[in-house]
Enzyme design. Structure first.
Site, PDB file in Angstrom:
ATOM      1  N   GLU A 245       0.879  -1.178   0.000  1.00  0.00           N
ATOM      2  CA  GLU A 245       0.000   0.000   0.000  1.00  0.00           C
ATOM      3  C   GLU A 245       0.919   1.231   0.000  1.00  0.00           C
ATOM      4  O   GLU A 245       1.887   1.285   0.736  1.00  0.00           O
ATOM      5  CB  GLU A 245      -0.880   0.020   1.258  1.00  0.00           C
ATOM      6  CG  GLU A 245      -1.827   1.221   1.293  1.00  0.00           C
ATOM      7  CD  GLU A 245      -2.706   1.274   2.560  1.00  0.00           C
ATOM      8  OE1 GLU A 245      -2.274   0.783   3.621  1.00  0.00           O
ATOM      9  OE2 GLU A 245      -3.819   1.844   2.472  1.00  0.00           O
TER      10      GLU A 245
ATOM     11  N   LYS B 294      -9.664   1.399  -2.644  1.00  0.00           N
ATOM     12  CA  LYS B 294      -9.882   0.956  -1.260  1.00  0.00           C
ATOM     13  C   LYS B 294     -11.318   1.239  -0.833  1.00  0.00           C
ATOM     14  O   LYS B 294     -11.814   2.359  -0.978  1.00  0.00           O
ATOM     15  CB  LYS B 294      -8.883   1.692  -0.353  1.00  0.00           C
ATOM     16  CG  LYS B 294      -8.853   1.223   1.089  1.00  0.00           C
ATOM     17  CD  LYS B 294      -7.683   1.894   1.827  1.00  0.00           C
ATOM     18  CE  LYS B 294      -7.545   1.434   3.251  1.00  0.00           C
ATOM     19  NZ  LYS B 294      -6.331   2.008   3.896  1.00  0.00           N
TER      20      LYS B 294
ATOM     21  N   CYS C 183      -5.361  -2.897   2.697  1.00  0.00           N
ATOM     22  CA  CYS C 183      -5.171  -2.696   4.137  1.00  0.00           C
ATOM     23  C   CYS C 183      -6.440  -2.845   4.965  1.00  0.00           C
ATOM     24  O   CYS C 183      -6.893  -3.940   5.205  1.00  0.00           O
ATOM     25  CB  CYS C 183      -4.482  -1.352   4.372  1.00  0.00           C
ATOM     26  SG  CYS C 183      -3.604  -1.350   5.954  1.00  0.00           S
TER      27      CYS C 183
HETATM   28  N1  LIG Z   1      -3.671   1.723   6.093  1.00  0.00           N
HETATM   29  C1  LIG Z   1      -4.603   1.191   6.872  1.00  0.00           C
HETATM   30  O1  LIG Z   1      -5.719   0.936   6.426  1.00  0.00           O
HETATM   31  C2  LIG Z   1      -4.162   0.965   8.283  1.00  0.00           C
HETATM   32  C3  LIG Z   1      -4.811  -0.020   9.129  1.00  0.00           C
HETATM   33  O2  LIG Z   1      -5.826  -0.640   8.801  1.00  0.00           O
HETATM   34  C4  LIG Z   1      -4.154  -0.274  10.424  1.00  0.00           C
HETATM   35  O3  LIG Z   1      -4.663  -1.033  11.261  1.00  0.00           O
HETATM   36  O4  LIG Z   1      -3.082   0.271  10.681  1.00  0.00           O
END
Ligand SMILES: NC(=O)CC(=O)C(=O)O
Length: 296
Positions: free
Chosen positions: A60, A133, A174
């Site tokens: 990501e 996302k 994520c």
């Molecule tokens: N980037 C994200 O979505 C972060 C996430 O989910 C996390 O727990 O840290």
């Protein structure tokens, strides 16, 4: 009756042409300088391919620090050839090396909005899918983390499942991993593998990153930036490949590295036959509805 939103039908598992192959997870150190990020990513993809990976996954936000200070500055409009060096680098390197690339995520600028977007390229360099996302990481845990991704990004509206030479792949980014309904949707649509580019933070990473992957019961690949990436948000790392019985096949620490691991889809078949969850589901007690199947 409790209602989750699936029909009892289950798309049967289709075995792809290539059922056994190597995957490369490029855990990259990300800087505020896009040119540096691009050359690191390209180099890492080339090394992964040299080591035999025919599917490569990036993290990501591999071309931009995971920080609201940079998202708008480094965003790209993928339709603009001159304004989108990251997109075109991925396309070019995929065709040069003849591999499939799940291109992590990048800040995408489209019609004045920003999206956190994953592009998947085939071995001919053509875009096969684009996942925006779906779930914004808005977290306010006192004494731990305060982050509001929805201040910057607009959420996508569609799940993404893509047919590749390396199987049917579901994509999540994520925070999308926290929603088992999305993984279940991909499973019922016959996904062999789910790829989650991600950048969990230190506390949620320690508690949940591996756990979320191991619970999915198909192949799951995650790819994170390394911890020394720039920005106020400290990244957990630990890019991982998990197999269908919840086993960790390969993982990493938090440093910049490449995880190379073997995927063998016959293990997936074995899990489905040995533990036929799809047939055991109690549709008389709860329902999982694939909205797409309900549309006229
Ligand atoms: N980037 C994200 O979505 C972060 C996430 O989910 C996390 O727990 O840290």
């Amino acid at each position: 009756m409790a209602s989750l939103t699936s029909s009892t039908s289950c798309h049967s598992l289709t075995m792809p042409k290539v059922a056994q192959f190597k995957i490369g997870l490029c855990q990259l150190s990300v800087t505020p300088d896009k040119t540096t990020n691009l050359s690191r990513a390209r180099n890492s993809i080339e090394i992964a391919a040299k080591q035999g990976a025919s599917l490569v996954v990036l993290p990501e936000m591999w071309n931009c620090p995971y920080s609201e200070d940079y998202f708008a500055k480094l965003a790209e409009d993928f339709n603009d050839e001159d304004g989108s060096p990251s997109y075109f680098m991925l396309s070019e390197v995929a065709s040069c090396l003849g591999i499939t690339i799940v291109g992590g995520s990048m800040p995408e600028l489209k019609d004045g909005r920003l999206y956190n977007t994953c592009c998947v390229f085939g071995p001919d360099g053509k875009l096969k899918a684009k996942h925006r996302k779906l779930h914004m990481f808005d977290a306010n845990i006192p004494g731990d983390i305060l982050y509001k991704e929805s201040d910057t990004f607009t959420a996508g509206d569609n799940p993404t499942i893509v047919e590749t030479d390396m199987g049917r792949i579901g994509i999540g980014i994520c925070h999308d991993i926290r929603f088992p309904e999305l993984a279940m949707l991909y499973r019922t649509r016959g996904a062999n593998l789910i790829c989650y580019p991600g950048a969990f933070n230190m506390s949620t990473g320690k508690m949940l990153w591996e756990l979320e992957q191991r619970a999915r019961q198909l192949y799951v690949a995650s790819c994170s930036p390394s911890r020394d990436s720039v920005g106020s948000y400290t990244i957990w790392g630990h890019s991982t490949l998990v197999g269908p019985f919840g086993e960790v096949i390969a993982t990493s620490g938090h440093e910049e590295t490449i995880v190379i691991a073997e995927i063998d889809y016959s293990a997936l078949q074995c899990r489905r036959e040995g533990l036929p969850l799809e047939n055991q589901r109690r549709g008389d007690i709860y329902q999982f509805v694939d909205i797409e199947e309900q549309r006229p």
